[in-house]
Write a protein that holds these residues in place. Structure first.
Motif, short mmCIF file in Angstrom:
data_model
loop_
_atom_site.label_atom_id
_atom_site.label_comp_id
_atom_site.label_asym_id
_atom_site.label_seq_id
_atom_site.Cartn_x
_atom_site.Cartn_y
_atom_site.Cartn_z
N THR A 55 0.79 -1.23 0.00
CA THR A 55 0.00 0.00 0.00
C THR A 55 0.83 1.28 0.00
OG1 THR A 55 -0.11 -0.15 2.42
CG2 THR A 55 -1.96 -1.06 1.18
N ARG A 56 2.04 1.23 0.56
CA ARG A 56 2.81 2.45 0.75
C ARG A 56 4.26 2.35 0.25
NH1 ARG A 56 -1.68 3.37 2.16
NH2 ARG A 56 -2.44 4.80 3.79
N GLY A 57 4.74 1.18 0.00
CA GLY A 57 6.16 1.00 -0.27
C GLY A 57 6.51 1.07 -1.74
N THR A 58 7.57 0.35 -2.10
CA THR A 58 8.09 0.36 -3.47
C THR A 58 7.53 -0.78 -4.31
OG1 THR A 58 10.00 -1.03 -2.89
CG2 THR A 58 10.25 1.36 -2.62
N PHE A 59 6.56 -1.50 -3.76
CA PHE A 59 6.04 -2.72 -4.37
C PHE A 59 5.66 -2.51 -5.84
CE2 PHE A 59 3.32 -6.48 -4.65
CZ PHE A 59 3.90 -7.37 -3.75
N MET A 60 4.81 -1.53 -6.09
CA MET A 60 4.31 -1.31 -7.45
C MET A 60 5.43 -0.89 -8.40
SD MET A 60 1.13 -2.03 -7.16
CE MET A 60 -0.10 -2.12 -5.85
N ASP A 61 6.26 0.02 -7.94
CA ASP A 61 7.35 0.50 -8.80
C ASP A 61 8.30 -0.64 -9.15
OD1 ASP A 61 6.35 3.07 -8.79
OD2 ASP A 61 7.64 3.76 -7.17
N ARG A 62 8.62 -1.46 -8.17
CA ARG A 62 9.53 -2.58 -8.43
C ARG A 62 8.94 -3.56 -9.44
NH1 ARG A 62 10.52 -6.16 -4.68
NH2 ARG A 62 8.95 -5.55 -3.14
N LEU A 63 7.67 -3.87 -9.26
CA LEU A 63 7.02 -4.81 -10.17
C LEU A 63 6.95 -4.26 -11.59
CD1 LEU A 63 5.63 -7.49 -10.57
CD2 LEU A 63 3.51 -6.48 -9.68
N GLY A 64 6.61 -2.97 -11.70
CA GLY A 64 6.57 -2.36 -13.03
C GLY A 64 7.93 -2.34 -13.70
N ARG A 65 8.99 -2.07 -12.91
CA ARG A 65 10.35 -2.05 -13.48
C ARG A 65 10.77 -3.43 -13.94
NH1 ARG A 65 11.60 1.53 -9.14
NH2 ARG A 65 12.52 -0.20 -7.98
N ASP A 66 10.44 -4.44 -13.17
CA ASP A 66 10.81 -5.80 -13.56
C ASP A 66 10.21 -6.17 -14.91
OD1 ASP A 66 12.41 -6.30 -11.41
OD2 ASP A 66 10.95 -7.50 -10.31
N TRP A 67 8.95 -5.82 -15.09
CA TRP A 67 8.30 -6.14 -16.36
C TRP A 67 8.83 -5.27 -17.49
CZ3 TRP A 67 5.02 -9.48 -18.75
CH2 TRP A 67 4.60 -10.57 -17.97
#
Length: 248
Positions: A55-67
């Motif tokens: 909800t607040r961390g780097t989760f989304m950004d990391r996943l988007g970068r990986d893809w």
């Protein structure tokens, strides 16, 4: 024998990275999948950051970068998140919505998702348990093409384990796992993926070409039909096994 690349992104937080023993579940996952499918060259990319929040961390950004950075799309993305959010007290609905946004990243790019429910741990309170159960219910109820859920909470318990098994599989903090625990986790996830892959193969195969008995063929076709309707007893929830070898 020539092998076909089979790309998996194992994505999440500390339970994905194999913290603190530096032994991610992906090691056993790869071993089990290559044993089940000798023609596959299983390639696991691991991206787990201890303490990260959906909800607040780097989760989304990391996943988007990986893809974005992947030379070729991943066949599967295994997503485990929400443990830290629940621990920090964020509402279950907010965590579930964030997870859906995360799943959309690979799904919108043609990948398949295996979402893992949030596992149990030693610490227990009515409030935390209720929030975790609500998120897990949302994970298991989600329906979308190329989306599957695996109930890691059920597959990797803490409180219902014998004390000897707790010592074997769970770390001293009762939150993270030992090497044996991460291997168990990888084995459980691999077993689920094997079921899914075999069912998809059965769905894409002309049943009459491999099953000659009319009664058996009808049973298989009915089972596949139930899976496509989204029956919660079937494989999208991790419970049905259909192997091509069983159809011979």
């Amino acid at each position: 024998m020539a092998t076909k690349p089979f790309r998996i992104l194992c994505f999440g937080n500390s339970l994905t990275s194999g913290h603190p023993v530096d032994h991610p579940y992906a090691l056993m996952l790869k071993t089990r999948l290559e044993k089940a499918f000798p023609t596959l060259d299983v390639q696991c990319t691991i991206n787990g950051v201890p303490g990260d929040l959906v909800t607040r961390g780097t989760f989304m950004d990391r996943l988007g970068r990986d893809w974005k950075r992947a030379e070729k799309p991943f066949d599967w993305t295994i997503v485990l998140g929400g443990t830290n959010d629940i621990g920090w007290g964020y509402p279950a609905e907010e965590v579930a919505q964030a997870l859906k946004k995360a799943w959309d990243i690979p799904l919108s790019r043609g990948g398949k998702v295996l979402a893992l429910t949030i596992p149990e741990c030693r610490a227990s309170s009515a409030t935390v348990n209720d929030r975790r159960n609500s998120v897990n219910k949302a994970i298991k109820a989600y329906k979308r093409n190329n989306f599957y859920a695996f109930d890691l909470f059920d597959a990797l318990p803490y409180h219902s384990m014998e004390e000897a098994d707790q010592d074997k599989y769970w770390g001293m903090d009762g939150l993270h796992l030992t090497e044996s625990g991460y291997d168990l986790m990888g084995s459980k996830i691999a077993k689920c993926l094997v079921k899914i892959i075999n069912l998809e193969e059965a769905q894409s195969t002309e049943i009459s070409s491999i099953v000659t008995d009319a009664r058996q063929r009808r049973m298989i076709e009915d089972l596949i039909f139930e899976e496509e309707r989204g029956d919660p007893k079937l494989l999208s929830q991790g419970y049905i096994v259909v192997r091509k070898s069983d159809l011979d």
